[in-house]
Enzyme design. Structure first.
Site, PDB file in Angstrom:
ATOM      1  CG  HIS A 204      39.280  42.732  39.124  1.00 25.51           C
ATOM      2  ND1 HIS A 204      40.931  42.324  38.479  1.00 25.51           N
ATOM      3  CD2 HIS A 204      38.947  41.973  39.775  1.00 25.51           C
ATOM      4  CE1 HIS A 204      41.140  41.730  38.579  1.00 25.51           C
ATOM      5  NE2 HIS A 204      40.565  40.966  39.469  1.00 25.51           N
ATOM      6  CD  GLU A 450      44.729  33.538  40.543  1.00 18.81           C
ATOM      7  OE1 GLU A 450      43.287  34.425  40.483  1.00 18.81           O
ATOM      8  OE2 GLU A 450      44.605  34.102  41.848  1.00 18.81           O
ATOM      9  CG  ASP A 474      44.932  36.798  37.308  1.00 17.11           C
ATOM     10  OD1 ASP A 474      44.831  37.303  36.877  1.00 17.11           O
ATOM     11  OD2 ASP A 474      44.330  36.466  38.653  1.00 17.11           O
ATOM     12  NE  ARG A 484      41.428  39.390  35.116  1.00 11.86           N
ATOM     13  CZ  ARG A 484      41.115  38.472  36.485  1.00 11.86           C
ATOM     14  NH1 ARG A 484      41.613  37.951  36.555  1.00 11.86           N
ATOM     15  NH2 ARG A 484      40.234  39.328  37.250  1.00 11.86           N
ATOM     16  CB  CYS A 521      36.552  30.976  42.377  1.00 12.53           C
ATOM     17  SG  CYS A 521      38.476  31.360  41.964  1.00 12.53           S
TER      18      CYS A 521
HETATM   19  C1  PEP Z   1      40.855  34.794  38.855  1.00 14.41           C
HETATM   20  O1  PEP Z   1      41.516  35.295  38.470  1.00 14.41           O
HETATM   21  O2  PEP Z   1      40.149  33.627  38.046  1.00 14.41           O
HETATM   22  C2  PEP Z   1      39.790  34.901  40.084  1.00 14.41           C
HETATM   23  C3  PEP Z   1      38.498  34.396  39.987  1.00 14.41           C
HETATM   24  O3  PEP Z   1      40.598  35.819  40.543  1.00 14.41           O
HETATM   25  P1  PEP Z   1      39.901  37.717  40.132  1.00 14.41           P
HETATM   26  O4  PEP Z   1      39.554  37.345  38.749  1.00 14.41           O
HETATM   27  O5  PEP Z   1      39.481  37.985  41.108  1.00 14.41           O
HETATM   28  O6  PEP Z   1      41.672  37.661  40.014  1.00 14.41           O
HETATM   29 MG    MG Z   2      42.995  35.707  39.634  1.00 15.06          MG
END
Ligand code: PEP
Ligand code: MG
Length: 592
Positions: A204, A450, A474, A484, A521
């Protein structure tokens, strides 16, 4: 001598600037320039903090009970001595007067210099004195905090002060780690690039760095040890390389590349308001991912036709234990909805946990949520464990729907029992709003896909949800069992892995077959290397950082989905699908 450090590229482009080293525990220290007329008052602020800390230490010493070990008094003496030492205070003043740094920044810059000198000492006893300097600096920072607006006011202060003082070299931030919420405070900041020792491409911290749209490299392991305060640094955000103390020839080459990417950016900018339609007439929806309501206007300006992911958890972070109430959340969601002027805003319910802790807690904030935080109480699991908090958020989102088109997105759904509880909570939240006479409109509810379980039972999920959005960050993490955020396994984090592609394809095609909206996304949506692949799978809705929209649109405008689909089976069955797609496209791209 020039050295190179290798890491993972997370945000494209080239940044050239002087290094500002920031200890992980001090990233919330305010960083801004003070104008020439503010230098004296700033030094005065430092002096006052020093006097206050000296008085505090003297009082502590006086109050020591007679039976206290005499080492304690000696330690306080050492701290008092350090407080008056020229190498700390004198040099800190120099950072303020010569470089126009604010007092807190000057102090942490000098601490980094001293810490390095201590680390290089042969004598173990002297080496350990570093901890004393750190403690004294912590006290001073606390003292300064009491005499300043504090980091909460950092955003505007940074922009304002930086423009007042134009003569400074560009700066790049170098840190061992920066928590995602701390990264947010660097929006509109003075830094033109970032390097961190830890982190993976879709951690993140990296995601927020990318949303700042400045070159960044994470997982550069030794960077914060090898780079010294004030070193000249080139950050190559395309290759994931950091060059310290570059030679003039290397600098020239990178300056040239910098100018090229500025030209490319200006060229792409012209596509902002062109509709995204493929050569064969397929309309593609390009949506924005945002972290805060203040990002919504930028999303619109970048040409987004809506928000596909509003990561609401950033409203919940670093609040010292309290959570945002219904009113505060409602106002934040409403602001985003109003800013989007009738275009849809997809608000994801809070997704904390794993590498997004509610509170920063140094030294290793990533691992304070259970034994295995990525598999623990995160996302919807946490929301369902806190039912009144969850209903409060649902009420706030529902209320924002009175101001425009709102969609609710639920993160990390994996169990049908969760689905039942989510809809029960929604029924109760609506009932509570009815009872209170609050207005709200119809809101579609979607699930994030996810975890592999959700992708495999997509048909069941589609019986309950209006739409789905694939969180590839995810989905890859959980399919391949790769954390990740862990740079040690970053090389195994492979979005092209055939298993990942199969799950993606299955999800997209089942949703399309049922006539349900499906979007991606995760970071894949904003990575041009995957645009053709996703189009071939039938995806027509992509959500990404606003800064990526123009590049992806360019890809869409040049694509022919009929041609792409004809290659899909071969690509999915290949051992190396990325390579197979590239070869297929070389053999037969549609005329441009
Ligand atoms: C994802 O996991 O791809 C996602 C968009 O959510 P985040 O990156 O906030 O976990
Ligand atoms: Mg996610």
């Amino acid at each position: 001598m020039s050295i190179q450090v290798f890491g993972t590229p997370v945000s494209r482009g080239v940044a050239i600037g002087r290094a500002v080293l920031v200890a992980s525990s001090r990233v919330d220290v305010a960083h801004y320039f003070v104008g020439a007329d503010r230098i004296e008052p700033e030094i005065e602020r430092l002096r006052n903090a020093r006097n206050a800390v000296a008085a505090e230490l003297a009082a502590l010493k006086n109050e020591l009970p007679p039976e206290a070990p005499h080492e304690l008094a000696a330690l306080l003496d050492v701290h008092l001595m350090l407080l008056h030492d020229e190498s700390l205070i004198g040099a800190t003043k120099a950072w303020i007067s010569d470089r126009h740094y604010n007092a807190e920044w000057a102090l942490s810059a000098q601490l980094e210099v001293l810490a390095r000198q201590f680390d290089d000492m042969e004598d173990a006893y002297l080496r350990e004195r570093k901890a004393d300097v750190e403690q004294v600096v912590e006290r001073l920072l606390r003292g300064l905090r009491l005499s300043a607006a504090g980091p909460a006011a950092l955003g505007p202060a940074v922009a304002q002060a930086a423009s007042d003082f134009g003569g400074e070299d560009p700066l790049v931030l170098v840190a061992n780690d920066v928590a995602p919420a701390d990264m947010l405070q660097f929006k509109r900041s003075i830094f033109t690039g970032f390097v961190t020792d830890v982190g993976g491409r879709t951690s993140h911290t990296a995601i927020v760095a990318r949303s700042l749209d400045i070159p960044a490299v994470v997982g550069a392991r030794e960077a914060s040890r090898l780079i010294r305060q004030d070193d000249w640094v080139v950050i190559d955000g395309d290759a994931g390389v950091v060059i310290v103390d570059p030679s003039p020839i290397v600098l020239d080459e990178y300056r040239f590349r910098q100018r090229q990417s500025e030209l490319e950016r200006a060229r792409l900018d012209r596509l902002r308001h062109t509709p995204a339609v493929t050569l064969d007439g397929q309309a593609v929806e390009l949506l924005a991912n945002i972290e805060l309501p203040g990002d919504a206007a930028g999303a619109l300006a970048a040409g987004a036709v809506g928000v596909g992911l509003f990561r609401s958890e950033f409203l919940f972070m670093n609040r010292g234990g309290s959570l945002p109430g219904e009113e505060e959340q409602f106002e934040a969601y409403r602001d985003a909805v109003v800013a989007l002027q009738g275009l849809p805003v997809t608000i994801r319910t809070v997704d904390v946990g794993a590498d997004k802790p509610l509170e920063r807690s140094a030294p290793d904030h990533r691992y304070d949520h259970g034994l295995n935080p990525a598999l623990g109480l995160r996302a919807i699991r946490w929301s369902l464990a806190e039912p009144s908090m969850f209903r409060q958020q649902l009420r706030a989102i529902l209320r924002a729907s009175a101001y425009g088109k709102v969609r609710i997105l639920i993160p990390m759904v994996a169990h049908l029992s969760e689905v039942r509880m989510i809809f029960e909570a929604l029924v109760r939240a609506r009932q509570q709003l009815d009872d209170a006479g609050r207005a709200y409109s119809h809101v579609e509810v979607g699930a994030m896909v996810e975890v592999p379980a959700a992708a495999l039972m997509i048909d069941r999920l589609l019986q309950h949800f209006d739409f789905v959005s694939v969180g590839t960050n995810d989905l890859i993490q959980y399919t391949l069992a790769i954390d990740r955020a862990d740079e040690a396994v970053a090389h195994l984090y492979d979005p092209w892995h055939p298993a990942v592609l199969q799950l993606l394809h299955h999800t997209i095609s089942r949703a399309n077959a049922r006539g349900r909206a499906v979007s991606v996304c995760g970071e894949m949506a904003g990575d041009a290397a995957f645009t053709e692949m996703l189009l071939a799978m039938g995806l027509r809705s992509f959500s990404m950082h606003p800064a990526r929209i123009a590049s992806i649109k360019q890809r869409v405008l040049r694509a022919d989905t009929r041609l792409l689909s004809s290659h899909l089976t071969r690509v999915l069955e290949a051992d190396h699908p990325g390579e197979a797609l590239r070869l297929a496209l070389q053999g037969g791209r549609a005329p441009q």
